[in-house]
Design an enzyme around this catalytic site. Structure first.
Site, PDB file in Angstrom:
ATOM      1  N   ALA A   1       0.858  -1.196   0.000  1.00 55.82           N
ATOM      2  CA  ALA A   1       0.000   0.000   0.000  1.00 55.82           C
ATOM      3  C   ALA A   1       0.890   1.240   0.000  1.00 55.82           C
ATOM      4  CB  ALA A   1      -0.964  -0.054   1.169  1.00 55.82           C
ATOM      5  N   SER A   2       0.648   2.188   0.884  1.00 57.09           N
ATOM      6  CA  SER A   2       1.393   3.451   0.814  1.00 57.09           C
ATOM      7  C   SER A   2       2.835   3.349   1.286  1.00 57.09           C
ATOM      8  CB  SER A   2       0.668   4.528   1.618  1.00 57.09           C
ATOM      9  OG  SER A   2      -0.485   4.955   0.921  1.00 57.09           O
TER      10      SER A   2
END
Length: 846
Positions: free
Chosen positions: A86-87
Site C-alpha cells: 500500500a502506501s
C-alpha cells in the site's frame, strides 16, 4: 494483561509457533511474550492476519506469522510472503527519484512539466510531489466522475484525466501539507520518462537486483500474470473471510502496488540505513521535514514521516485488505515491520505501542446467539447471532463464540434495535434516577428531548451527562418557547418584534451548530400561542439552512386543527425542511373517526414534495394542563368551559392527576370533583383553573407542577389509524410518572396493538420504533441492527411483552423485556436496572 488470555496464548504457542529469538538490548524480556499473546488473541478474533518482524542491529529479534496467503488457506504466511505494501510503496518510488537525481538526470525542484509536458499545472515541482505539498486533488474523485466500471486505470490515464479536466488545486503549491496519492502516480511517470523504461524495469535494475531482493516487485492489474507468492487481501465479514483485493483502479503504480516480504524489507531497511542506494547528502535531504511557503515545516520528507526530531522514520499503508507499517528507530538501531492482509487496521498500532512500552487497549467483544432478529428495516425476522465490539455492532450472521467471549443466549426471542423515543420528557427525572428505569424497562435506549417548544441548552445537557452519567442516550431539539423566553422575558403574550426574532435566530443557530436536531414548537401553549406564522417560519428557515428539522406540537389539536395542519404544511413547503407533527391526534369529539381525511391531506402534501411525518403514542387520552382546554385563553368564560366539556374532553373519563391547590382532588375525574363541589363539570373546570392560578400567585417558590390532567378526548379508532400511517413513528410523550405512557408506550404497542389486535405486523411495529424514527430524526448510526451501528439493542419475548402501567399505577414496569443494551452495555436485565450508565449525548448527523 488478562491472565486468561495469557494462559490461552501459552497453550496456543505450542500449536502456532512464533519465530522468537531471545531478548536483546532495548527489548525487555516481557515484550516478546506480550507480543506473542496479543497477536494470538487478535488472530483468534479475526483482527490479525499477517507477519511481524522486529530487527535490532541488523538481526531479527522477533518474528511471527499467522494465517494464510489466500482464502483457500493452502499456503501459510511466512516472512518471505509478498504483501501489497500500500502506501509504504511510496518510499520505493521516492528512492528511484533520488537515484535519478544522483545520476544527474533531474533536480528535485524541477517543474513537473519539464518531464511531463501534458501535466497541466506549471508551478508544481517534483519536490512538492514527493512531500505531498503540491495541492493536487486525489485521483479517486476523477476516477469516480469520469470513468466507468469497465475501465482499469493506468498512470497515463490519470495524467490524461488531469490534462483534460484540469481540476482545481486544493491549495497553492507549497502552501500546506496534505497527503496525496495522485502525486506519486505522477512521480512514477516522471521516473519512466527520465529513465527511458517502464518503472518496474528501472525498479528491478536499481533496487531489486543490487540488494538481492527475492520477493519484491511491482504488480498491477495491467500485468499479464500474477506472481506466485503474491499475498491476497481479504476482509472479515460477519464471521467469514471474503476476498478484498485489487480493484479496477489498481492498474496504476506509484502510490501503492509495490509488493515485498518482511524478509526483503529487512534488507531494504539496512540498505537505507547504510546509504547504499543514495548519496549521503540526498538521504539527508529526503529525511528533512519539508519547508512550506510560509517558512514553517511539516514532519514529512520524501515518502517518509519524520518523528521525534528525526530519530524515527516511519510510514503506514492501507489499501483494500492490506494494512502495513514500517518504523525505523534510528537511535536504537531497531526496525519494526508489520504486514497484514486481513482488513485489520488496529494490529500495526497495537504492535508498535507494545514495542515502545506504551499501554494498549484491546477491544472487548460479546455475542448474542440464537436470536430471532428484527433489524429495524421492517423486514420479517430471521435467525442470527450478533457480535458486539465495544459500543458497536460488529458482526451479524452464523457466528461462533470466541474463547472466553461473554455470551447471551437469546433462546429464540426477538432481538431488535433499541427503541428511539422521538418525543420524550424523561430527561427531567435523570438527576434522581440516572438508571432511567421508566425508559429502559420498555426497551427505550434513546430519548429526544426539547419538545413542545421547551428545551435545555446543548452545553447544559452535555455538562449534566459528564457530571452525572446516565443509562440512556439523549438528543435534543431547540425549543421555540425557550428562545422566546430568552429574548422577550416574561412578556410572551404577544407577537415578537423583528429585532427579537433576529436575536432568536442567532441563538437558534448557536444551538444547531452544537448538535441540536432542529426547532421544536409548542404552539398550543401560552408561551408560543401568540407568535404568528411568520415568526415561526423565519426560525424554520434558519433551521433548514443548518440542516436541521422542525417538530411541532401544532397550534391546535381540536377546534382549529385544519388551520394548524395548514401551518405546518406551509412551513415545510416554504422553509424546505422535514416537518413532523408531535403526538398526532384528533381531540375534537365532533371530529372523531376523521383520521382517514387527515391522513389523506398529509399524504397529498407528501406527494407535493413536502417531507411531513408524525409521531404518535398509543393512548386515547393525553396529559397536559387544564388551561389547554380553553383555546381562546378565556378561563372565566362559562360558554368556553361548556364548549370544552362538550367537544374537547370527556369529564367523566378525564382524571386530574395532581392538583397542588387541593391534593384530595388528585386521582379523581373532573365529573367526580364536580359532584363533590355540587357543580356542573363546566363550572368545576373554571374553578380548578382559577384556584390553581391563585395557588401559583400565593406560592411563587413552588417548584412542582401545580395542576395536570389526563384528558380523554380521542377515539380509539383514530388512534389506531394514525399509528398505522406509514410515516408515523412511535413516541411516548412521557415522563417517569403521571401518564402511564411514561412507562408503557412501546410495550403497549407490542402487546395490545400487535399481539392482541393484530393492527400491524411485529416487524412493522419495530420499524416504527427504530428505523423509521431514526430516519425522521436524521440519525445514521442508530435504529438498525447493522454492522458499524451503535450497539443499542432490546431482547424481548413477543408472546408475553405487555405494558402494565395504568392511571392508577403509572409506574408499573412492563413485562416481557428481557434485556436492554445501550452502547454495548447491558442496562436492564431480569426486570431491573443493572447499574451501568453508558448513555451519551447524541448530535444530529452532519
Amino acid at each position: 494483561m488478562n491472565k486468561a488470555v495469557l494462559i490461552i496464548s501459552l497453550i496456543l504457542s505450542a500449536i502456532i509457533r512464533p519465530f522468537l529469538i531471545s531478548a536483546q538490548p532495548n527489548f525487555p524480556e516481557t515484550t516478546a511474550p506480550q507480543l506473542d499473546s496479543t497477536l494470538t488473541w487478535l488472530h483468534q478474533r479475526g483482527l490479525f492476519n499477517g507477519v511481524v518482524l522486529i530487527v535490532e542491529n541488523g538481526k531479527t529479534i522477533y518474528s511471527k506469522a499467522l494465517s494464510s496467503t489466500n482464502l483457500n488457506a493452502q499456503e501459510p504466511l511466512k516472512t518471505t510472503s509478498s504483501f501489497n505494501l500500500a502506501s509504504v510503496s511510496k518510499q520505493f518510488v521516492a528512492m528511484q527519484v533520488m537515484q535519478l537525481h544522483d545520476q544527474g538526470k533531474l533536480e528535485f525542484d524541477d517543474k513537473v512539466q519539464k518531464h511531463l509536458p501534458d501535466f497541466p499545472y506549471p508551478d508544481i515541482t517534483i519536490r512538492q510531489l514527493l512531500t505531498h505539498t503540491s495541492g493536487l486533488p486525489e485521483y479517486f474523485d476523477l476516477v469516480q466522475k469520469y470513468t466507468t466500471t469497465l475501465d482499469t486505470l493506468t498512470n497515463d490515464g490519470i495524467l490524461e484525466l488531469l490534462s483534460i479536466h484540469r481540476p482545481t488545486l486544493e491549495f497553492a503549491p507549497g502552501a500546506r501539507w496534505e497527503y496525496c496519492n495522485t502525486g506519486y502516480l505522477m512521480l512514477a511517470l516522471v521516473i519512466e520518462k527520465v529513465a527511458g523504461m517502464p518503472i518496474e524495469v528501472f525498479f528491478k535494475q536499481q533496487i531489486i537486483e543490487p540488494l538481492g531482493l527475492r520477493d519484491t516487485y511491482m504488480y498491477s492489474l495491467k500485468m499479464k500474470q500474477s506472481p506466485r507468492n503474491r499475498v491476497y487481501g481479504f476482509a472479515r465479514e460477519n464471521g467469514r473471510k471474503v476476498l478484498n483485493d485489487l480493484i479496477r483502479v489498481d492498474g496504476v503504480i506509484g502510490d501503492g502496488n509495490v509488493y515485498a516480504s518482511a524478509a526483503d524489507l529487512l534488507v531494504w531497511d539496512q540498505a537505507l540505513l547504510s546509504q547504499k542506494l543514495a548519496k549521503a547528502a540526498t538521504w539527508q535531504e529526503a529525511t528533512t521535514p519539508v519547508r512550506l511557503n510560509d517558512g514553517s515545516t511539516y514532519n514529512y520528507g520524501f515518502g517518509l514521516s519524520i518523528g521525534d526530531g528525526g530519530k524515527i522514520l516511519s510510514h503506514t499503508g492501507s489499501w483494500v485488505g492490506f494494512y502495513t507499517l514500517i518504523v525505523r528507530y534510528l537511535n536504537q538501531k531497531k526496525t519494526l515491520i508489520v504486514l497484514t492482509n486481513g482488513t485489520n487496521p488496529e494490529a500495526p498500532g497495537i504492535v508498535r505501542n507494545i514495542l515502545e512500552g506504551k499501554p494498549i487497549t484491546l477491544p472487548s467483544f460479546q455475542i448474542i446467539t440464537n436470536a430471532s432478529l428484527l433489524d429495524g428495516t421492517g423486514t420479517p425476522a430471521r435467525p442470527a447471532s450478533v457480535r458486539l465490539r465495544g459500543n458497536e455492532i460488529w458482526e451479524i450472521g452464523e457466528l461462533t463464540p470466541f474463547p472466553n467471549e461473554p455470551v447471551t443466549d437469546a433462546r429464540g426471542l426477538i432481538l431488535a434495535p433499541g427503541f428511539i423515543d422521538s418525543h420524550s420528557h424523561h430527561f427531567g427525572s435523570l438527576e434522581e434516577a440516572p438508571e432511567a428505569l421508566s425508559a429502559v424497562s420498555q426497551g427505550i435506549t434513546t430519548i429526544i428531548t426539547g419538545q413542545d417548544g421547551g428545551s435545555i441548552p446543548v452545553d447544559s445537557i452535555e455538562a449534566f451527562i459528564e457530571k452525572r452519567p446516565i443509562a440512556i442516550n439523549v438528543g435534543t431539539y431547540t425549543g421555540h418557547s425557550t428562545l422566546r423566553h430568552q429574548t422577550m422575558g416574561a412578556n410572551l403574550f404577544r407577537t415578537a418584534k423583528p429585532e427579537e426574532v433576529e436575536k432568536m435566530k442567532v441563538a437558534l443557530v448557536g444551538e444547531l451548530v452544537k448538535g441540536s436536531f432542529g426547532l421544536s414548537t409548542g404552539l398550543e401553549y401560552e408561551a408560543a400561542f401568540f407568535s404568528n406564522r411568520d415568526e415561526v417560519l423565519k426560525l424554520a428557515k434558519v433551521t433548514a439552512a443548518a440542516g436541521g428539522r422542525y417538530m411541532s406540537h401544532i397550534r391546535s389539536e381540536d377546534l382549529q386543527l385544519d388551520e394548524a395542519i395548514d401551518e405546518i404544511i406551509e412551513i415545510g413547503r416554504e422553509a424546505k425542511l422535514p416537518v413532523q407533527i408531535s403526538h398526532i391526534k384528533i381531540a375534537d369529539r365532533e371530529r372523531w373517526n376523521s383520521a382517514p381525511q387527515l391522513l389523506a391531506r398529509l399524504q397529498a402534501a407528501r406527494s407535493q414534495g413536502i417531507d411531513i411525518t408524525a409521531d404518535c403514542y398509543p393512548y386515547d387520552y393525553w396529559s397536559s394542563t387544564l388551561r389547554v382546554l380553553f383555546p381562546k385563553r378565556d378561563y372565566t368564560n362559562l360558554a368556553s368551559a361548556e364548549m370544552a366539556v362538550r367537544q374537547l374532553f370527556d369529564p367523566a373519563g378525564s382524571v386530574v392527576v395532581h392538583y397542588a391547590a387541593d391534593t384530595s382532588y388528585a386521582g379523581k375525574t373532573v365529573t367526580a370533583i364536580a359532584d363533590l363541589r355540587h357543580e356542573t363539570p363546566a363550572q368545576t373546570l373554571m374553578a380548578l383553573v382559577a384556584n390553581a392560578a391563585y395557588f401559583s400567585a400565593k406560592n411563587p417558590d413552588y417548584t412542582g407542577s401545580v395542576e395536570g390532567i389526563m384528558g380523554k378526548s380521542m377515539a380509539e379508532a383514530d388512534v389506531a389509524r394514525l399509528l398505522t400511517w406509514p410515516h408515523t413513528n412511535i413516541c411516548s410523550d412521557g415522563s417517569a410518572g403521571g401518564h402511564p405512557r411514561g412507562y408503557g408506550t412501546f410495550t403497549r404497542v407490542l402487546g395490545r396493538y400487535v399481539r392482541e389486535q393484530k393492527l400491524m405486523p411485529l416487524e412493522t411495529a419495530i420499524y416504527k420504533m427504530t428505523g423509521l424514527t431514526a430516519e425522521h430524526l436524521g440519525l445514521t448510526d442508530r435504529g438498525l441492527i447493522k454492522n458499524g451501528y451503535q450497539a443499542d439493542l432490546v431482547l424481548f419475548d413477543p408472546a408475553t411483552v405487555q405494558d402494565n402501567a395504568s392511571i392508577q399505577d403509572s409506574r408499573a414496569l412492563s413485562t416481557g423485556i428481557e434485556k436492554v443494551w445501550v452502547n454495548g452495555d447491558a442496562v436492564y436485565q431480569s426486570g431491573q436496572a443493572t447499574g451501568k450508565l453508558p448513555g451519551k449525548f447524541i448530535q444530529k448527523s452532519r
